[in-house]
Design an enzyme around this catalytic site. Structure first.
Site, mmCIF file in Angstrom:
data_model
loop_
_atom_site.group_PDB
_atom_site.id
_atom_site.type_symbol
_atom_site.label_atom_id
_atom_site.label_comp_id
_atom_site.label_asym_id
_atom_site.label_seq_id
_atom_site.Cartn_x
_atom_site.Cartn_y
_atom_site.Cartn_z
ATOM 1 N N HIS A 54 -18.247 20.709 -5.878
ATOM 2 C CA HIS A 54 -18.212 21.338 -7.209
ATOM 3 C C HIS A 54 -18.322 22.859 -7.145
ATOM 4 O O HIS A 54 -17.909 23.542 -8.076
ATOM 5 C CB HIS A 54 -19.275 20.762 -8.149
ATOM 6 C CG HIS A 54 -20.633 20.630 -7.569
ATOM 7 N ND1 HIS A 54 -21.144 19.411 -7.204
ATOM 8 C CD2 HIS A 54 -21.589 21.540 -7.284
ATOM 9 C CE1 HIS A 54 -22.360 19.584 -6.728
ATOM 10 N NE2 HIS A 54 -22.652 20.865 -6.768
ATOM 11 N N GLY A 57 -15.154 25.266 -7.716
ATOM 12 C CA GLY A 57 -14.665 25.667 -9.031
ATOM 13 C C GLY A 57 -15.757 26.043 -10.014
ATOM 14 O O GLY A 57 -15.471 26.433 -11.144
ATOM 15 N N HIS A 58 -17.017 25.920 -9.636
ATOM 16 C CA HIS A 58 -18.134 26.150 -10.567
ATOM 17 C C HIS A 58 -19.133 27.089 -9.936
ATOM 18 O O HIS A 58 -20.176 26.638 -9.470
ATOM 19 C CB HIS A 58 -18.797 24.824 -10.913
ATOM 20 C CG HIS A 58 -19.617 24.860 -12.158
ATOM 21 N ND1 HIS A 58 -20.944 25.232 -12.177
ATOM 22 C CD2 HIS A 58 -19.301 24.559 -13.433
ATOM 23 C CE1 HIS A 58 -21.415 25.135 -13.404
ATOM 24 N NE2 HIS A 58 -20.429 24.725 -14.186
ATOM 25 N N PHE A 59 -18.993 28.276 -9.882
ATOM 26 C CA PHE A 59 -17.889 29.143 -10.264
ATOM 27 C C PHE A 59 -17.494 29.920 -9.017
ATOM 28 O O PHE A 59 -18.381 30.349 -8.275
ATOM 29 C CB PHE A 59 -18.319 30.096 -11.370
ATOM 30 C CG PHE A 59 -18.749 29.398 -12.632
ATOM 31 C CD1 PHE A 59 -17.794 28.927 -13.520
ATOM 32 C CD2 PHE A 59 -20.083 29.197 -12.927
ATOM 33 C CE1 PHE A 59 -18.178 28.302 -14.703
ATOM 34 C CE2 PHE A 59 -20.467 28.565 -14.097
ATOM 35 C CZ PHE A 59 -19.523 28.111 -14.987
ATOM 36 N N ILE A 64 -22.843 27.872 -8.956
ATOM 37 C CA ILE A 64 -23.964 27.356 -9.739
ATOM 38 C C ILE A 64 -23.786 25.845 -9.852
ATOM 39 O O ILE A 64 -22.699 25.370 -10.205
ATOM 40 C CB ILE A 64 -24.003 27.988 -11.147
ATOM 41 C CG1 ILE A 64 -24.183 29.510 -11.045
ATOM 42 C CG2 ILE A 64 -25.112 27.361 -11.985
ATOM 43 C CD1 ILE A 64 -24.016 30.233 -12.367
#
EC number: 4.2.1.59
Length: 160
Positions: A54, A57-59, A64
């Site tokens: 994750h 893409g986050h972020f 985070i």
């Protein structure tokens, strides 16, 4: 299956967790569960690393941990607690979210953090199907997230 079948079992390593939960990488979000008090309370541990998918893409550039994965980590900790406390190790048990209430996010969780999920059973009994939990996630003793959630336990994986 007895509610106190494992009265001396107070922790679950990753091997035991995988005998209880069906989740696997990349969605197994708890590394260890300790301080298990039957089906009443437990503390899960998640070592947050940059290797988690994750974070791509986050972020980008500012990784985070998504809040929903923190809540899922609390739920998985609750599932392990029930599995140990109600002697459901090695069964086809599934636990489904039914409701999430009073969910608040208080601080960022980032790679390098050790996330601790503190969960307690608010309502539910051995042999029952519906359980309500209270969960708090902390990093270095600082509150990161909190929620109340209700789940249905499907002991044989067929109730859906």
């Amino acid at each position: 299956m007895s509610a106190d079948a494992n009265p001396d079992l107070k922790s679950a390593d990753i091997g035991l967790i995988q005998q209880i939960l069906p989740h696997r990488y990349p969605f197994l979000l708890v590394d260890k569960v300790v301080d298990i008090d039957g089906y009443q309370s437990a503390r899960g541990i998640k070592n947050v690393t940059m290797n988690e998918p994750h974070f791509q893409g986050h972020f980008p550039g500012t990784p985070i941990m998504p809040g929903v994965t923190i809540v899922e980590a609390m739920a998985q900790t609750s599932g392990v607690m029930l599995g140990v406390g109600m002697d459901l190790i090695g069964t086809d048990m599934l636990i489904y979210f039914m409701n999430i209430d009073k969910c608040k996010f208080r601080r960022k969780v980032v790679p390098g953090d050790v996330l601790e999920m503190h969960v307690e059973t608010v309502r539910g009994k051995p042999g029952g199907k519906i359980f309500k939990f209270s969960g708090r996630a902390t990093v270095d003793g600082e509150l990161a997230a909190e929620a109340e959630f209700t789940a249905m336990i499907d002991r044989d994986g067929k109730d859906g």
